[in-house]
Write a protein that holds these residues in place. Structure first.
Motif, PDB file in Angstrom:
ATOM      1  N   LEU A   9       0.874  -1.339  -0.019  1.00  0.00           N
ATOM      2  CA  LEU A   9       0.044  -0.221   0.017  1.00  0.00           C
ATOM      3  C   LEU A   9       1.094   1.208  -0.138  1.00  0.00           C
ATOM      4  O   LEU A   9       0.915   1.932  -0.748  1.00  0.00           O
ATOM      5  CB  LEU A   9      -1.267  -0.161   1.583  1.00  0.00           C
ATOM      6  N   ALA A  10       2.265   0.921   0.691  1.00  0.00           N
ATOM      7  CA  ALA A  10       2.861   2.462   0.986  1.00  0.00           C
ATOM      8  C   ALA A  10       3.630   2.813  -0.790  1.00  0.00           C
ATOM      9  O   ALA A  10       3.595   4.141  -0.505  1.00  0.00           O
ATOM     10  CB  ALA A  10       3.769   2.183   2.166  1.00  0.00           C
ATOM     11  N   ASP A  11       3.683   1.724  -0.921  1.00  0.00           N
ATOM     12  CA  ASP A  11       4.811   1.621  -2.579  1.00  0.00           C
ATOM     13  C   ASP A  11       2.989   2.780  -3.551  1.00  0.00           C
ATOM     14  O   ASP A  11       3.881   2.940  -4.358  1.00  0.00           O
ATOM     15  CB  ASP A  11       5.044   0.537  -2.784  1.00  0.00           C
ATOM     16  N   ALA A  12       1.508   2.105  -3.129  1.00  0.00           N
ATOM     17  CA  ALA A  12       1.489   2.187  -4.019  1.00  0.00           C
ATOM     18  C   ALA A  12       0.440   3.860  -4.366  1.00  0.00           C
ATOM     19  O   ALA A  12       1.082   4.956  -4.813  1.00  0.00           O
ATOM     20  CB  ALA A  12       0.010   0.989  -3.739  1.00  0.00           C
ATOM     21  N   VAL A  13       0.938   4.423  -3.025  1.00  0.00           N
ATOM     22  CA  VAL A  13       0.651   5.844  -2.727  1.00  0.00           C
ATOM     23  C   VAL A  13       1.931   7.033  -2.879  1.00  0.00           C
ATOM     24  O   VAL A  13       1.732   7.770  -3.896  1.00  0.00           O
ATOM     25  CB  VAL A  13       0.442   5.655  -1.240  1.00  0.00           C
ATOM     26  N   SER A  14       2.898   6.255  -2.768  1.00  0.00           N
ATOM     27  CA  SER A  14       3.673   7.562  -3.297  1.00  0.00           C
ATOM     28  C   SER A  14       4.407   6.825  -4.522  1.00  0.00           C
ATOM     29  O   SER A  14       4.455   7.694  -5.958  1.00  0.00           O
ATOM     30  CB  SER A  14       5.427   6.677  -3.024  1.00  0.00           C
ATOM     31  N   PHE A  15       3.775   5.473  -5.449  1.00  0.00           N
ATOM     32  CA  PHE A  15       3.393   6.057  -7.244  1.00  0.00           C
ATOM     33  C   PHE A  15       2.432   7.201  -7.754  1.00  0.00           C
ATOM     34  O   PHE A  15       2.588   7.601  -7.972  1.00  0.00           O
ATOM     35  CB  PHE A  15       3.272   4.773  -8.017  1.00  0.00           C
ATOM     36  N   ILE A  16       0.976   7.181  -6.756  1.00  0.00           N
ATOM     37  CA  ILE A  16       0.349   7.259  -7.286  1.00  0.00           C
ATOM     38  C   ILE A  16       0.564   9.721  -7.035  1.00  0.00           C
ATOM     39  O   ILE A  16       0.717   9.768  -7.796  1.00  0.00           O
ATOM     40  CB  ILE A  16      -1.244   7.381  -6.589  1.00  0.00           C
ATOM     41  N   GLU A  17       1.205   9.928  -5.470  1.00  0.00           N
ATOM     42  CA  GLU A  17       1.594  10.862  -5.453  1.00  0.00           C
ATOM     43  C   GLU A  17       3.072  11.298  -6.585  1.00  0.00           C
ATOM     44  O   GLU A  17       2.942  12.551  -7.107  1.00  0.00           O
ATOM     45  CB  GLU A  17       2.630  10.541  -4.344  1.00  0.00           C
ATOM     46  N   ARG A  18       3.550  10.509  -7.266  1.00  0.00           N
ATOM     47  CA  ARG A  18       4.894  10.513  -7.784  1.00  0.00           C
ATOM     48  C   ARG A  18       3.835  10.871  -9.788  1.00  0.00           C
ATOM     49  O   ARG A  18       4.678  11.873 -10.288  1.00  0.00           O
ATOM     50  CB  ARG A  18       5.774   9.586  -8.184  1.00  0.00           C
ATOM     51  N   GLN A  19       2.913  10.198  -9.710  1.00  0.00           N
ATOM     52  CA  GLN A  19       2.986   9.525 -11.291  1.00  0.00           C
ATOM     53  C   GLN A  19       1.241  10.596 -11.537  1.00  0.00           C
ATOM     54  O   GLN A  19       0.818  10.543 -12.620  1.00  0.00           O
ATOM     55  CB  GLN A  19       1.815   8.186 -11.443  1.00  0.00           C
ATOM     56  N   HIS A  20       0.326  10.637 -10.521  1.00  0.00           N
ATOM     57  CA  HIS A  20      -0.715  11.067 -11.400  1.00  0.00           C
ATOM     58  C   HIS A  20      -0.986  12.798 -11.758  1.00  0.00           C
ATOM     59  O   HIS A  20       0.116  13.635 -11.573  1.00  0.00           O
ATOM     60  CB  HIS A  20      -1.280  11.435  -9.788  1.00  0.00           C
ATOM     61  N   GLY A  21      -1.239  12.531 -12.709  1.00  0.00           N
ATOM     62  CA  GLY A  21      -1.423  13.407 -13.831  1.00  0.00           C
ATOM     63  C   GLY A  21      -0.145  13.882 -14.666  1.00  0.00           C
ATOM     64  O   GLY A  21      -0.248  14.406 -15.940  1.00  0.00           O
ATOM     65  N   ARG A  22       0.929  12.680 -14.824  1.00  0.00           N
ATOM     66  CA  ARG A  22       1.367  13.037 -16.341  1.00  0.00           C
ATOM     67  C   ARG A  22       1.431  12.644 -17.316  1.00  0.00           C
ATOM     68  O   ARG A  22      -0.149  12.307 -17.720  1.00  0.00           O
ATOM     69  CB  ARG A  22       2.246  11.797 -15.293  1.00  0.00           C
ATOM     70  N   HIS A  23       2.185  12.638 -18.466  1.00  0.00           N
ATOM     71  CA  HIS A  23       1.336  12.488 -19.221  1.00  0.00           C
ATOM     72  C   HIS A  23       0.154  13.320 -19.993  1.00  0.00           C
ATOM     73  O   HIS A  23      -0.706  12.386 -20.560  1.00  0.00           O
ATOM     74  CB  HIS A  23       1.489  11.257 -19.952  1.00  0.00           C
ATOM     75  N   GLY A  24       0.317  13.973 -19.454  1.00  0.00           N
ATOM     76  CA  GLY A  24      -0.806  15.497 -20.112  1.00  0.00           C
ATOM     77  C   GLY A  24      -2.557  14.684 -19.501  1.00  0.00           C
ATOM     78  O   GLY A  24      -3.417  15.143 -19.435  1.00  0.00           O
ATOM     79  N   GLY A  25      -2.208  14.152 -18.496  1.00  0.00           N
ATOM     80  CA  GLY A  25      -3.565  13.537 -17.718  1.00  0.00           C
ATOM     81  C   GLY A  25      -3.826  12.441 -17.973  1.00  0.00           C
ATOM     82  O   GLY A  25      -4.922  11.711 -16.722  1.00  0.00           O
ATOM     83  N   LEU A  26      -3.601  11.279 -18.686  1.00  0.00           N
ATOM     84  CA  LEU A  26      -2.898  10.651 -19.428  1.00  0.00           C
ATOM     85  C   LEU A  26      -3.829   9.454 -17.734  1.00  0.00           C
ATOM     86  O   LEU A  26      -3.747   7.917 -17.684  1.00  0.00           O
ATOM     87  CB  LEU A  26      -2.613  10.020 -20.716  1.00  0.00           C
ATOM     88  N   VAL A  27      -2.049   9.501 -17.249  1.00  0.00           N
ATOM     89  CA  VAL A  27      -1.928   8.045 -15.750  1.00  0.00           C
ATOM     90  C   VAL A  27      -2.734   9.164 -14.959  1.00  0.00           C
ATOM     91  O   VAL A  27      -2.572  10.198 -14.456  1.00  0.00           O
ATOM     92  CB  VAL A  27      -1.204   8.728 -16.118  1.00  0.00           C
ATOM     93  N   ASN A  28      -3.619   8.340 -14.036  1.00  0.00           N
ATOM     94  CA  ASN A  28      -4.054   8.606 -12.871  1.00  0.00           C
ATOM     95  C   ASN A  28      -4.182   7.369 -11.949  1.00  0.00           C
ATOM     96  O   ASN A  28      -3.920   6.257 -12.670  1.00  0.00           O
ATOM     97  CB  ASN A  28      -6.110   8.434 -13.170  1.00  0.00           C
ATOM     98  N   GLY A  29      -4.367   8.086 -10.616  1.00  0.00           N
ATOM     99  CA  GLY A  29      -4.241   7.118  -9.666  1.00  0.00           C
ATOM    100  C   GLY A  29      -5.487   5.905  -9.685  1.00  0.00           C
ATOM    101  O   GLY A  29      -6.436   6.791  -9.663  1.00  0.00           O
ATOM    102  N   MET A  30      -5.382   4.640  -8.853  1.00  0.00           N
ATOM    103  CA  MET A  30      -6.259   4.408  -8.185  1.00  0.00           C
ATOM    104  C   MET A  30      -5.665   3.035  -7.515  1.00  0.00           C
ATOM    105  O   MET A  30      -4.399   1.993  -8.136  1.00  0.00           O
ATOM    106  CB  MET A  30      -7.636   3.420  -9.942  1.00  0.00           C
TER     107      MET A  30
END
Ligand SMILES: [Zn+2]
Length: 495
Positions: free
Chosen positions: A202-223
């Motif tokens: 879970l901790a890995d997933a949360v930091s992934f989302i914090e880092r990646q959410h919104g990248r590539h013009g919004g194509l990448v979103n957290g879940m």
């Protein structure tokens, strides 16, 4: 007039692009509307017009002819590895064929069956397949049988880049779990838990989302993606829901998907998965839950009350003898349903046909559900599950996520109504073009930044390598030739 082939794959055409075809599916008032010879105009990744006639100036006009310009399809459980179900479909039971870890494999120490490069490649290849099928938004899913434990951050960083390169909208983070099933004796499966591994995932997933959410013009979103209800502890799910609230993202978790889950939940908690989540205040509209085929009537009432969305993947369910009971009954209860492929082929139109058939079979009524209701689930239902109103529909202001389906493909019956024809046709192979965020991601079977033929060959080699490792983690470590017998006997040498 610009021809589709004049556009450059992987690029967003500059200025206003007007697209027309025999049919356009536009969103108006509170639902989809069919527009004969309708016009759609996109600019800077957004739809600026979807209706009958556009009066403004445009940079180019493209006529797709006998086709439907449709919102891109949304896949809530999108196949993202090389599917292995084909190995067991005629070779059962699954527990004897490597679908559950035997105790001996757990004791030797589970390991990754794929290299990091192979893990990255299979997601890229899977994303290409989704685009070939008219899917523009995907929440990737993969089996954890082949993993040391959960999914890795490295492969998801690679997946986020693949989504950017190919042009696919994704909702994702590495799947995690605090437990797994272990095979103790023929047919005897028990859960084993490791709380720390779940919390670390879970901790890995949360930091992934914090880092990646919104990248590539919004194509990448957290879940967030805890794997399945029976292998998650209450603590892990409490923290998951807290994190989802903080990150403002969705949570996807397999729920009410099979008999083994039901038995395990009753043994561990004395109630069904949905009941357990509701009792603990963890059942809410952030949750997207595949598959609900084993939900009781009481469970389904809980989905409705707590506004939990079902991710419905009728193809994979039906192949295992299951069905949602039923699509129509869930809709009547007010449950939101989105669609999912979850297996190979990742063909959403095939899934819509299976969904139509499955519902009519389970209701024993030929008018239990319509093609449009299934099409709604693959577009509006998926968007609602993800909490979005800018995808799954084509109207001024939405993202230009578009699939163009051919209606004059030689394999199609003559068109009466484009939606009915596409749903009954049951094949995504008629997808001609896909735009995501206004960028051309797929045209005539070619995917931006990925040679699908070369990728298919590589996928075959990778799959063969995986099969060779099967005996390691299968009951009694039988050789591959004994695990998977051919569909017909092989002709004997010298016969
Ligand atoms: Zn599934």
């Amino acid at each position: 007039m610009t021809r589709p082939t004049d556009l450059t794959l992987g690029q967003r055409p500059a200025g206003r692009t007007l697209m027309t075809a025999d049919w356009l599916l536009a969103y108006h008032d509170d639902g989809h509307r069919l527009v004969p010879r309708g016009e759609l105009v996109m600019e800077d990744g957004k739809v600026i017009f979807a209706g009958r006639r556009f009066d403004g100036v445009v940079a180019r006009r493209i006529d797709f002819g006998s086709a439907l310009i449709s919102p891109g399809l949304i896949d809530l459980d999108a196949l993202s590895d090389i599917d292995t179900y084909g190995l067991v479909t005629d070779n059962q039971p699954g527990w004897a064929k490597g679908r559950i870890w035997p105790r001996s494999y757990v004791e030797r120490g589970p390991y990754e069956m794929y290299t990091p490069e192979e893990l990255a490649f299979q997601k890229r290849f899977a994303f290409g397949l989704l685009l070939l099928n008219g899917i523009t938004t995907a929440a990737p899913i993969a089996s954890l049988y082949y993993r040391e434990w959960g999914e890795t951050v490295a492969e998801f960083d690679a997946a986020a880049d693949a989504a950017g390169d190919l042009g696919l909208r994704v909702f994702l983070s590495p799947a995690y779990r605090s437990g797994g099933m272990v095979l103790e004796a023929p047919g005897k499966m028990v859960p084993m838990f490791d709380e720390q591994k779940g919390l670390a995932g879970l901790a890995d997933a949360v930091s992934f989302i914090e880092r990646q959410h919104g990248r590539h013009g919004g194509l990448v979103n957290g879940m967030l993606a805890p794997d399945r209800v029976e292998t998650c502890t209450l603590e892990l799910l409490r923290r998951t829901m807290d994190a989802a609230r903080d990150l403002d993202c969705r949570v996807r978790m397999h729920l009410a998907q099979g008999k083994l889950e039901l038995e395990t939940m009753h043994a561990l908690h004395g109630v069904s998965g949905p009941q357990w989540l509701a009792d603990n205040g963890l059942f809410n509209e952030r949750l997207i839950a595949p598959h609900a085929t084993h939900a009781s009537e009481r469970d389904l009432q809980l989905y409705a009350e707590h506004r939990v969305s079902i991710a419905h993947s009728p193809l994979v369910s039906a192949r295992m003898g299951g069905t949602l009971n039923s699509f129509a009954a869930c809709r009547k209860l007010g449950i939101n349903i989105g669609m999912a492929t979850d297996t190979a082929p990742p063909d959403m139109l095939m899934n819509l046909l299976m969904g139509l058939v499955g519902c009519r079979v389970s209701e024993k009524a030929s008018d239990a559900v319509s093609s449009a209701e299934l099409f709604d689930a693959a577009t509006l239902g998926g968007a609602k599950a993800l909490g979005r109103t800018d995808i799954g529909r084509l109207a001024s202001g939405t993202n230009a996520d578009i699939a163009v389906f051919r209606l004059d493909d030689p394999c199609m019956t003559p068109t009466i109504d484009p939606i009915t024809t596409l749903v009954l046709g049951g094949s995504g192979k008629v997808t001609q073009a896909v735009f995501v965020d206004g960028r051309l991601s797929m045209l005539d079977g070619e995917v931006a930044n990925l040679d699908m033929r070369a990728a298919r060959e590589r996928a075959q080699r990778q799959f063969d390598g995986l099969v060779a490792k099967y005996p390691d983690r299968s009951w009694q470590h039988r050789p591959v030739s004994e695990l998977f017998s051919p569909s017909y006997p092989l002709l004997a040498e010298g016969a």
